[in-house]
Design an enzyme around this catalytic site. Structure first.
Site, PDB file in Angstrom:
ATOM      1  N   GLY A  87      14.269   7.766   1.523  1.00  0.00           N
ATOM      2  CA  GLY A  87      13.146   6.874   1.823  1.00  0.00           C
ATOM      3  C   GLY A  87      12.192   7.595   2.739  1.00  0.00           C
ATOM      4  O   GLY A  87      12.611   8.404   3.565  1.00  0.00           O
ATOM      5  N   VAL A  88      10.873   7.325   2.579  1.00  0.00           N
ATOM      6  CA  VAL A  88       9.908   8.003   3.439  1.00  0.00           C
ATOM      7  C   VAL A  88       8.717   7.100   3.702  1.00  0.00           C
ATOM      8  O   VAL A  88       7.641   7.317   3.208  1.00  0.00           O
ATOM      9  CB  VAL A  88       9.482   9.371   2.845  1.00  0.00           C
TER      10      VAL A  88
ATOM     11  N   GLY B 111       0.812  -1.213   0.000  1.00  0.00           N
ATOM     12  CA  GLY B 111       0.000   0.000   0.000  1.00  0.00           C
ATOM     13  C   GLY B 111       0.845   1.263   0.000  1.00  0.00           C
ATOM     14  O   GLY B 111       0.333   2.356  -0.195  1.00  0.00           O
TER      15      GLY B 111
ATOM     16  N   SER C  86      11.748   2.012   5.552  1.00  0.00           N
ATOM     17  CA  SER C  86      11.758   3.045   4.494  1.00  0.00           C
ATOM     18  C   SER C  86      12.771   2.722   3.399  1.00  0.00           C
ATOM     19  O   SER C  86      13.321   3.618   2.766  1.00  0.00           O
ATOM     20  CB  SER C  86      12.078   4.429   5.099  1.00  0.00           C
TER      21      SER C  86
ATOM     22  N   GLU D 187       8.246   4.100   6.885  1.00  0.00           N
ATOM     23  CA  GLU D 187       8.142   3.908   8.329  1.00  0.00           C
ATOM     24  C   GLU D 187       8.505   5.169   9.119  1.00  0.00           C
ATOM     25  O   GLU D 187       7.942   5.429  10.185  1.00  0.00           O
ATOM     26  CB  GLU D 187       9.077   2.759   8.712  1.00  0.00           C
TER      27      GLU D 187
ATOM     28  N   THR E  97      12.282   2.192  -1.888  1.00  0.00           N
ATOM     29  CA  THR E  97      12.551   3.076  -3.028  1.00  0.00           C
ATOM     30  C   THR E  97      14.048   3.169  -3.271  1.00  0.00           C
ATOM     31  O   THR E  97      14.504   3.182  -4.419  1.00  0.00           O
ATOM     32  CB  THR E  97      11.958   4.479  -2.786  1.00  0.00           C
TER      33      THR E  97
END
Ligand code: FES
Ligand code: FES
Lengths: 173, 343
Positions: free
Chosen positions: B289-290, B47, B88, B292, B91
């Site tokens: 990363g963004v 998600g 995170s 958790e 990506t």
């Protein structure tokens, strides 16, 4: 008690289905009729992911014995969209990024449909009230509320479509 | 009895992924006969938007439209290895692997296109719309779909690529303690505003406002979605959620979904954010990363705001009304004892 045949209207189509006693509408929709858009979060009335409309009113299908919908009109998420394209409510959910995992989304969209049918321009408090039984773990609810407000502002619900337009996920048409 | 308002602040430096050695992710890409590209991964989209973001990275690198890329995360038994989607990391880690695989696949594509166009590989460019062009000679071009088809039916070649990313192990220098503890760090700072009801111990969160620095944003709408959802989740951890309310005493454990307490839309504060982009040197196209990390800084910010509002410092989550009332009682008892002593 043996199995029996239950018939009802599902997204504009008459269905007859052989069910065992106390089978829930949720399990019959998902396992017997192939309508898997209705989700199964908790099976105890605690999350709203299984919300469907019965005679236009929202119900948690996990708590509803399928025999109780005999002769009634059931609308699931599969009945919200036209055959081609999306309902305005669904479009608003996309535009407001109102889902991440999407598990709550069918319930949220079905709930929005009945909310807007009853209150075409709901206040923020009425929206929050309506969402009380539907849990979302991902979005923090803010984008869902925004999507409902946007759908209401567009003043379009998908009322008035004739039954022949309902999609049929079982492919029987 | 009163309703007291307070403001709290907290910041987080978030090292993307696991960093003490390993943490690999791998990717395989191949072209189908129709010229779409399948990216095989074991990295799960739960998600957070991994398929969208990874598809964007693959399309950008391949030089094709995003809807020509199919992300296949069907089966962790059969896909290329991935440590998982957490911390995170996806990506950055998966993005790096996919970028490497896409570069190799792109070269394979251009090699076949060079045969078709009778031009050197180095003189070819992809226009991002499904065409390979001879640079400086726009009349000479061929569809990617045609190259893919001919690769398989005329040249007997594959158009495919392999990619891997692994943060190198970093041993600690025994003399100085120096090491390389992370591959990149994202940052955030949150200001929370609360109102504490000293009669009931209830906390209403009024606002969660954050500044984030997450490297290059591949998809700003998804970044904002993570931040808004993470702020709500942080509030939920700070004030509501627990499976062991009186640990180690088992009393009042939630037994099922319906008894597990979380805030609903009625408890929603105003959530807002600004996002700054300082590209990382190690991430694909500068990403960090963004995921958790978005649930981190709201928690101490809310706890600090409660202290600011009513002078009760709770260091055991969640901060329930009971803990606040006990804290207020203890504080008032100390204050009146001090007042009596001072008399
Ligand atoms: S599955 Fe029906 S309410 Fe959760
Ligand atoms: S989008 Fe994941 S539960 Fe709502």
């Amino acid at each position: 008690m043996g199995s029996r045949i239950v018939s009802f209207e599902l997204c504009g189509r008459e269905v007859e289905v052989l069910v065992s006693p106390m089978a829930t509408l949720q399990s019959v929709l998902r396992s017997q009729l192939g309508y898997t858009g209705t989700k199964e979060g908790c099976r105890q009335g605690g999350c709203g992911s299984c919300t469907v409309l019965v005679d236009g009113e929202p119900m948690m299908s996990c708590l509803l014995p399928v025999e109780d919908v005999e002769g009634r009109r059931v609308t699931t998420i599969e009945g919200i969209a036209p055959v081609a394209g999306l309902a305005p409510i669904q479009q608003a959910f996309i535009e407001k990024n109102a889902f991440q995992c999407g598990y709550c989304t069918p319930g949220m969209v079905v709930l929005t449909k009945t909310l807007l049918d009853h209150h075409p321009s709901p206040s923020r408090d009425e929206i929050i009230d309506a969402l009380g039984g539907n849990v979302c773990r991902c979005t923090g609810y803010a984008p869902i509320i925004e999507a409902i407000e946007a759908a209401a502002a567009g003043a379009t619900t998908d009322a008035g479509r004739d039954a022949g337009d309902w999609p049929d996920p079982s492919g029987e048409r | 009895m009163a309703k007291l308002r307070g403001t709290g602040i907290a910041a987080v430096n978030y090292p993307t992924g696991m960093n003490l050695g390993g943490d690999p992710s791998q990717a395989l890409i191949h072209a189908t006969t129709s010229g779409s590209f399948v990216v095989a991964l074991s990295s799960t989209d739960l998600g957070q938007g991994l398929r969208t973001v990874i598809g964007q990275i693959a399309a950008e690198t391949l030089g094709v439209a995003a809807d020509e890329v199919v992300i296949d995360t069907a089966d962790t038994d059969t896909g290329p290895h991935c440590m998982g989607t957490f911390a995170s990391r996806a990506t950055h880690r998966v993005g790096n692997a996919v970028k490497a695989a896409a570069e190799e696949a792109r070269t394979a594509l251009l090699e076949v296109a060079a045969l078709e166009l009778n031009a050197p590989v180095g003189g070819l460019v992809l226009d991002g719309f499904g065409n390979v062009l001879v640079a400086g000679d726009p009349g000479r071009c061929v569809r990617v779909a045609e190259v893919a088809s001919k690769a398989q039916f005329e040249y007997g070649r594959t158009i495919s690529g392999r990619g891997a990313y692994m943060k190198p192990k970093s041993p600690v220098d025994p003399e100085t303690g120096a090491m390389d503890p992370d591959s990149t760090e994202a940052h955030a700072c949150t200001i929370a505003e609360v109102e504490v009801d000293t009669e009931t111990g209830q906390v209403a969160v009024l606002g969660i406002r954050s500044a984030y620095e997450v490297g290059r944003q591949v998809n700003p709408a998804l970044v904002r979605g993570q931040i808004v959802g993470g702020a709500w989740m942080g509030m939920s951890h700070a004030l509501y959620e627990t499976t062991e309310p009186y640990y180690p005493n088992p009393d009042h454990k939630p037994k099922d979904f319906s008894e597990y307490v979380m805030p609903g839309p009625a408890e929603l504060p105003e959530i807002d954010c600004v996002v700054l982009e300082v590209p990382s040197s190690t991430g694909p196209y500068g990403v960090k990363g963004v995921g958790e990390m978005t649930a981190n800084s709201p928690i101490p910010a809310i706890v600090n705001a409660i202290y600011h509002a009513c002078g009760v410092r709770v260091d055991d989550l969640p901060v329930t009304p009971e803990k606040i009332l006990r804290g207020l009682e203890a504080k008032w008892a100390t204050e009146s004892a001090a007042a009596a002593g001072g008399r």
